[in-house]
Enzyme design. Structure first.
Site, PDB file in Angstrom:
ATOM      1  N   CYS A 154     -16.944  63.767 -27.317  1.00  0.00           N
ATOM      2  CA  CYS A 154     -16.931  64.646 -26.147  1.00  0.00           C
ATOM      3  C   CYS A 154     -17.456  63.967 -24.889  1.00  0.00           C
ATOM      4  CB  CYS A 154     -17.751  65.898 -26.432  1.00  0.00           C
ATOM      5  SG  CYS A 154     -17.085  66.905 -27.785  1.00  0.00           S
ATOM      6  N   ALA A 155     -18.240  62.915 -25.028  1.00  0.00           N
ATOM      7  CA  ALA A 155     -18.790  62.209 -23.866  1.00  0.00           C
ATOM      8  C   ALA A 155     -17.825  61.186 -23.297  1.00  0.00           C
ATOM      9  CB  ALA A 155     -20.105  61.522 -24.250  1.00  0.00           C
TER      10      ALA A 155
END
Length: 358
Positions: A146-147
């Site tokens: 997700c980063a």
């Protein structure tokens, strides 16, 4: 000793394009299929279906028609679908992000993906489809989850700052739906079915010597790896595929750390645009509490979650696109923020302003 040239101008975001996956589906339809799939699981499926209604998601777009996921997909077929759909979505986004006149001038391509494997990496197909420069430096990035969207833009910013003539294409695609393991009847997998969707995006970042109008400038970024948190999020690789790992402790980590991280990077600036990765409703609640955000502050992330679900790395770029396209958009300082496997935080300071001078 000769130093590499560094422009006095910050790198600029010239363009951003997003691509939905080809098959839209409502949250209610997914809930119906998942309820049938998990019949006989060792938890109360009927009661647990409330997670679908409370996720803040009304629809998603998926790589395949919904029925295909429940027909049984082995690792080989999953990856075949991944290569085909991901490649088409990236070429679609890149075609809209990179004007024909600039395609031969692209110097670097950063490709972000954690939901499938491609060797050769996915940007090779985009180079051929669009006629991009064949000598562009290729930088595939895997494992940031997700980063990854924020990290990809930060990498592009660093490349463009160190080489003022650079034109960096960021490609990001996640087809998280293709990792569904229908034989995994755990509550964790059930919750994952309520959250994740598919999408792609492309962004063009220019060094200070590249002329042209821009959507904004990219400032400094920050990465923070939290100790002893590797087990919170990631993949557990099984014989049949990749089993998603995400801990219920994640919102607490966000709540405890977001305020300090944002304050460090904001450096006294009043942030107008909070470009947040909406990992789920509990993550949005954690941001709200930690950063004392209003509903207006959270709206771009919340609306993106409602329309697309959690698309892992791509989601924050959809949020940024929504902010830039809003009818009432006002230029001003922004901050991209996402948390991902590691467990890690990625942040990037931006100055958003449509038509910023070149």
């Amino acid at each position: 000793m000769r130093k590499d040239p560094v422009s006095t101008r910050e790198p600029r975001l010239l363009s951003l394009a997003v691509a939905e996956a080809p098959h839209p589906v409502s949250q209610a339809e997914v809930a119906e299929h998942v309820g049938a799939l998990f019949e006989g699981a060792d938890f109360d499926v009927g009661e647990s279906l409330a997670v679908f209604a409370n996720a803040g998601i009304r629809r998603r777009t998926l790589a395949l028609p919904l029925d295909a996921y429940f027909a049984g997909l082995g690792p080989e077929l999953r990856n075949r679908h991944f290569l085909g759909v991901a490649g088409r979505m990236l070429s679609d986004a890149a075609e809209r992000a990179v004007p024909p006149a600039l395609r031969s001038r692209v110097t670097h391509i950063v490709t972000v993906c954690s939901s499938g494997i491609a060797t050769p990496s996915l940007e090779c197909g985009v180079i051929e489809d669009l006629g991009l420069a064949p000598d562009a430096r290729r930088i595939p990035v895997f494992g940031l989850g997700c980063a990854g969207g924020v990290a990809g833009l930060a990498i592009a910013r660093d490349l463009a700052r160190s080489a003022p003539e650079a034109l960096v294409l960021v490609l990001c695609v996640e087809l998280t739906s293709l990792t569904l393991l229908t034989e995994d009847k755990s509550l964790r997998n059930f919750v994952a079915c309520a959250l994740f969707g598919d999408g792609a995006a492309a962004a063009l970042v220019a060094g200070g010597d590249v002329e042209g109008r821009a959507l904004g400038t990219l400032g400094p970024g920050r990465t923070r790896l939290f100790p002893e948190t590797r087990a919170l999020m990631g993949w557990d690789v099984r014989d049949r595929g990749w089993r998603v790992v995400f801990s219920p402790r994640i919102p607490g980590v966000v709540r405890r750390n977001a305020r300090e991280l944002v304050a460090e990077l904001a450096d006294g600036r009043a942030i107008r645009h909070f470009v947040l990765h909406p990992g789920g409703q509990k993550i949005l609640d954690a941001y709200r509490e930690a950063l004392l955000l209003s509903e207006e502050d959270l709206a771009p992330a919340a609306m993106t979650l409602a329309d697309y679900g959690n698309m892992s790395a791509v989601t924050v770029l959809f949020v940024l696109d929504r902010i830039l396209r809003a009818p009432g958009f006002r230029p001003g300082p922004g901050l991209l923020t996402a948390f991902g496997p590691g467990f890690t935080a990625e942040l990037l300071r931006v100055e958003l302003g449509r038509g910023a001078g070149g």
